[in-house]
Motif scaffolding. Sequence first.
Motif, PDB file in Angstrom:
ATOM      1  N   PHE B  19       0.860  -1.185   0.000  1.00 17.31           N
ATOM      2  CA  PHE B  19       0.000   0.000   0.000  1.00 17.31           C
ATOM      3  C   PHE B  19       0.890   1.228   0.000  1.00 17.31           C
ATOM      4  CE2 PHE B  19      -2.423   3.249   2.408  1.00 17.31           C
ATOM      5  CZ  PHE B  19      -3.481   3.385   1.512  1.00 17.31           C
ATOM      6  N   GLU B  20       0.651   2.104  -0.943  1.00 15.26           N
ATOM      7  CA  GLU B  20       1.487   3.291  -1.073  1.00 15.26           C
ATOM      8  C   GLU B  20       0.718   4.397  -1.762  1.00 15.26           C
ATOM      9  OE1 GLU B  20       6.216   3.613  -2.129  1.00 15.26           O
ATOM     10  OE2 GLU B  20       4.846   3.046  -3.739  1.00 15.26           O
ATOM     11  N   LYS B  21       0.923   5.608  -1.297  1.00 18.79           N
ATOM     12  CA  LYS B  21       0.280   6.776  -1.906  1.00 18.79           C
ATOM     13  C   LYS B  21      -1.208   6.538  -2.167  1.00 18.79           C
ATOM     14  CE  LYS B  21       4.424   8.425  -4.308  1.00 18.79           C
ATOM     15  NZ  LYS B  21       5.117   7.373  -5.062  1.00 18.79           N
ATOM     16  N   GLY B  22      -1.877   6.025  -1.167  1.00 18.31           N
ATOM     17  CA  GLY B  22      -3.314   5.870  -1.297  1.00 18.31           C
ATOM     18  C   GLY B  22      -3.780   4.857  -2.306  1.00 18.31           C
ATOM     19  N   SER B  23      -2.899   3.936  -2.687  1.00 18.48           N
ATOM     20  CA  SER B  23      -3.456   2.858  -3.514  1.00 18.48           C
ATOM     21  C   SER B  23      -2.842   1.499  -3.221  1.00 18.48           C
ATOM     22  CB  SER B  23      -3.418   3.205  -4.997  1.00 18.48           C
ATOM     23  OG  SER B  23      -2.142   3.057  -5.514  1.00 18.48           O
ATOM     24  N   LEU B  24      -3.688   0.509  -3.377  1.00 21.77           N
ATOM     25  CA  LEU B  24      -3.326  -0.868  -3.107  1.00 21.77           C
ATOM     26  C   LEU B  24      -2.492  -1.367  -4.273  1.00 21.77           C
ATOM     27  CD1 LEU B  24      -3.913  -3.180  -1.065  1.00 21.77           C
ATOM     28  CD2 LEU B  24      -5.753  -3.871  -2.602  1.00 21.77           C
ATOM     29  N   LYS B  25      -1.368  -2.011  -3.947  1.00 20.55           N
ATOM     30  CA  LYS B  25      -0.446  -2.407  -5.004  1.00 20.55           C
ATOM     31  C   LYS B  25      -0.131  -3.892  -4.970  1.00 20.55           C
ATOM     32  CE  LYS B  25       1.130   2.014  -5.927  1.00 20.55           C
ATOM     33  NZ  LYS B  25       2.061   2.722  -6.777  1.00 20.55           N
ATOM     34  N   LEU B  26       0.323  -4.359  -6.120  1.00 29.11           N
ATOM     35  CA  LEU B  26       0.700  -5.762  -6.295  1.00 29.11           C
ATOM     36  C   LEU B  26       2.105  -5.815  -6.848  1.00 29.11           C
ATOM     37  CD1 LEU B  26      -2.286  -7.423  -8.150  1.00 29.11           C
ATOM     38  CD2 LEU B  26      -1.388  -7.994  -5.879  1.00 29.11           C
ATOM     39  N   LEU B  27       2.908  -6.694  -6.305  1.00 30.55           N
ATOM     40  CA  LEU B  27       4.257  -6.866  -6.834  1.00 30.55           C
ATOM     41  C   LEU B  27       4.267  -8.033  -7.813  1.00 30.55           C
ATOM     42  CD1 LEU B  27       7.209  -6.041  -6.823  1.00 30.55           C
ATOM     43  CD2 LEU B  27       7.563  -7.417  -4.779  1.00 30.55           C
ATOM     44  N   LEU B  28       4.575  -7.731  -9.063  1.00 30.27           N
ATOM     45  CA  LEU B  28       4.526  -8.748 -10.121  1.00 30.27           C
ATOM     46  C   LEU B  28       5.895  -8.895 -10.766  1.00 30.27           C
ATOM     47  CD1 LEU B  28       1.199  -7.551 -11.776  1.00 30.27           C
ATOM     48  CD2 LEU B  28       1.510  -9.460 -10.186  1.00 30.27           C
ATOM     49  N   SER B 117      -0.425  -0.696  -9.417  1.00 30.71           N
ATOM     50  CA  SER B 117      -1.655  -0.427  -8.691  1.00 30.71           C
ATOM     51  C   SER B 117      -2.617  -1.556  -9.013  1.00 30.71           C
ATOM     52  CB  SER B 117      -2.280   0.888  -9.150  1.00 30.71           C
ATOM     53  OG  SER B 117      -1.676   1.954  -8.472  1.00 30.71           O
ATOM     54  N   TYR B 118      -3.350  -1.970  -8.011  1.00 33.36           N
ATOM     55  CA  TYR B 118      -4.276  -3.085  -8.233  1.00 33.36           C
ATOM     56  C   TYR B 118      -5.179  -2.794  -9.419  1.00 33.36           C
ATOM     57  CZ  TYR B 118      -7.639  -6.746  -7.445  1.00 33.36           C
ATOM     58  OH  TYR B 118      -8.442  -7.837  -7.617  1.00 33.36           O
ATOM     59  N   ASP B 119      -5.552  -1.547  -9.570  1.00 33.98           N
ATOM     60  CA  ASP B 119      -6.544  -1.212 -10.590  1.00 33.98           C
ATOM     61  C   ASP B 119      -6.008  -1.197 -12.006  1.00 33.98           C
ATOM     62  OD1 ASP B 119      -8.622  -0.848  -8.696  1.00 33.98           O
ATOM     63  OD2 ASP B 119      -7.637   1.031  -8.121  1.00 33.98           O
ATOM     64  N   ASP B 120      -4.701  -1.070 -12.151  1.00 28.42           N
ATOM     65  CA  ASP B 120      -4.222  -1.149 -13.534  1.00 28.42           C
ATOM     66  C   ASP B 120      -3.089  -2.143 -13.702  1.00 28.42           C
ATOM     67  OD1 ASP B 120      -3.392   2.146 -12.812  1.00 28.42           O
ATOM     68  OD2 ASP B 120      -1.953   0.492 -12.722  1.00 28.42           O
ATOM     69  N   LEU B 152       0.335  -3.671   6.212  1.00 27.77           N
ATOM     70  CA  LEU B 152       0.549  -2.952   4.962  1.00 27.77           C
ATOM     71  C   LEU B 152       1.025  -1.523   5.188  1.00 27.77           C
ATOM     72  CD1 LEU B 152      -2.622  -4.274   3.151  1.00 27.77           C
ATOM     73  CD2 LEU B 152      -0.292  -4.609   2.336  1.00 27.77           C
ATOM     74  N   LEU B 153       1.019  -1.085   6.443  1.00 28.07           N
ATOM     75  CA  LEU B 153       1.388   0.288   6.747  1.00 28.07           C
ATOM     76  C   LEU B 153       2.720   0.325   7.480  1.00 28.07           C
ATOM     77  CD1 LEU B 153      -2.095   1.459   8.064  1.00 28.07           C
ATOM     78  CD2 LEU B 153      -1.035   2.143   5.913  1.00 28.07           C
ATOM     79  N   PRO B 154       3.372   1.470   7.461  1.00 25.46           N
ATOM     80  CA  PRO B 154       4.577   1.614   8.280  1.00 25.46           C
ATOM     81  C   PRO B 154       4.218   1.472   9.757  1.00 25.46           C
ATOM     82  CG  PRO B 154       4.139   3.613   6.966  1.00 25.46           C
ATOM     83  CD  PRO B 154       3.073   2.648   6.649  1.00 25.46           C
ATOM     84  N   GLU B 155       5.231   1.329  10.585  1.00 25.32           N
ATOM     85  CA  GLU B 155       5.000   1.213  12.032  1.00 25.32           C
ATOM     86  C   GLU B 155       4.109   2.336  12.539  1.00 25.32           C
ATOM     87  OE1 GLU B 155       5.737  -1.059  14.291  1.00 25.32           O
ATOM     88  OE2 GLU B 155       6.452  -2.275  12.593  1.00 25.32           O
ATOM     89  N   CYS B 168      -9.361   1.360  -0.141  1.00 22.77           N
ATOM     90  CA  CYS B 168      -8.781   0.648  -1.279  1.00 22.77           C
ATOM     91  C   CYS B 168      -9.157  -0.829  -1.265  1.00 22.77           C
ATOM     92  CB  CYS B 168      -7.266   0.748  -1.260  1.00 22.77           C
ATOM     93  SG  CYS B 168      -6.650   2.339  -1.734  1.00 22.77           S
ATOM     94  N   ILE B 169      -9.019  -1.427  -0.097  1.00 23.59           N
ATOM     95  CA  ILE B 169      -9.311  -2.861   0.001  1.00 23.59           C
ATOM     96  C   ILE B 169     -10.753  -3.144  -0.383  1.00 23.59           C
ATOM     97  CG2 ILE B 169      -9.510  -4.801   1.605  1.00 23.59           C
ATOM     98  CD1 ILE B 169      -7.119  -3.734   3.110  1.00 23.59           C
ATOM     99  N   TYR B 170     -11.673  -2.283   0.063  1.00 23.41           N
ATOM    100  CA  TYR B 170     -13.094  -2.550  -0.196  1.00 23.41           C
ATOM    101  C   TYR B 170     -13.640  -1.741  -1.361  1.00 23.41           C
ATOM    102  CZ  TYR B 170     -12.731  -5.130   4.087  1.00 23.41           C
ATOM    103  OH  TYR B 170     -12.341  -6.031   5.036  1.00 23.41           O
TER     104      TYR B 170
END
Lengths: 230, 230
Positions: B19-28, B117-120, B152-155, B168-170
């Motif tokens: 999760f970064e800059k307000g969007s859910l991300k995937l590492l591919l 980003s999950y969305d694209d 998913l967040l920093p400490e 983002c998740i929902y």
Amino acid sequence: MYQHTEKHLVAIDCIIFGFEKGSLKLLLVKRKLEPCSGEWSLMGGFLFEKESLDESASRVLNQLTGLKNVYLHQFHAYGDISRDPADRVISVAYFALIKISEHDHNLVREYDARWFSYDDKPVLIFDHDTMVASALEQLRFEAKTRPVGFELLPEKFTLPQFQSLYECIYQKKLDNRNFRKSILASGILKKLDEKDRAGSKKGAWLYRFDKEKYQELLTKGFRFNLTISD
Amino acid sequence: MYQHTEKHLVAIDCIIFGFEKGSLKLLLVKRKLEPCSGEWSLMGGFLFEKESLDESASRVLNQLTGLKNVYLHQFHAYGDISRDPADRVISVAYFALIKISEHDHNLVREYDARWFSYDDKPVLIFDHDTMVASALEQLRFEAKTRPVGFELLPEKFTLPQFQSLYECIYQKKLDNRNFRKSILASGILKKLDEKDRAGSKKGAWLYRFDKEKYQELLTKGFRFNLTISD
DNA sequence: CCAAAAGTGTTATCGCTACACCCATGA
DNA sequence: TCATGGGTGTAGCGATAACACTTTTGG
């Protein structure tokens, strides 16, 4: 095609749930293979080359019960190195919901299998007890969320039976007025013009799961949701 | 030990969420193997002889991110016969929740991997798109029921960040007053004496997940339960 | 007529949802 | 001073949970 990679034994194990005489049951088999021959275990089998996991689970279940098109739900893969002391085996676990009355008793006898009440099942081999516990947990989730209870009952059933099933799944007494209210309100039960007098002198009305109605409601955004508090 | 049974290739695939800059991300990763070399896929690898499934997933994840002790959750085994056109492979899928800032950028570069980003996200090979969709569904369930968002967040994080993560998740806007109320009421956040001024001039208070408090509450029968309606 | 199970409504409480304005600050 | 995002409280409504008596009928 992929070279230099290790291959593994892959097995399927089935947690087979049934419901009879007001108690939740498990179909277990007496193991005929070393190690642990003679002990109780889940029904299982090895995955074949040309069948999918789901197909394999159906096959394994069919071997023991003679049933096809049964509700089967994959819920976890178990892969600890020494879970089977004889060999390294990956096991994919499924739980099945069957109508006890419809299964093939002869097959069950041949396999040295037996129905146990969930509450007094024997200790199982390997990690099968863990699997069973996890399967029940999954079943609890499913039963809240989807109309799967019907898979465990005969085509025609009474509301007291249905409630008793839920009481078994959640190990909890439920208020009959609230339970009836919410399940009837969902609109997915069709009341029949028949009574079942097995349970009482007065007799209880028989119902049937109205699959068409359920499908129709789904398209309208309806979600099955029986609220069972902890 | 078990004779005459077929062995199979078993793989692990990881759906890596960030999760970064307000969007859910995937590492591919860009696949380096035929078939489908050069196409985008999930990070994966074959199961070794002497590691459990969970260990294998950790190893695969560590290869790409350099991280250890990451939240990893097995959610499904995929076993259709032709899911991989090259060979018959059973794949056990895990999803991972990582703090993007902490992973090893060099490893990611070496692997020709990228955050999307999950969305694209691009179309993935084999059945990986199905896996991703299913992973998100599972994540949604977990995030309601267990305090996993923090993975998913920093400490240290702010409530606006936290809310944005859930949005983002929902894929749904949430009411900030209600959201703050319920998360703060749960008592598992510790407010710090610091503000984060990155997001606004006024600055937002930083919080930290209070793990000890959470454990303590668990023993008292508390269950994390953020209600997110459909 | 009695025992045993089936069936039936109402009320209070709690939790969710909706909703709008002030605050702090840097530019 | 203004634009931007952060922070705050309340009221109405709907859903859930608690609760006890009447009905039926076979023995």
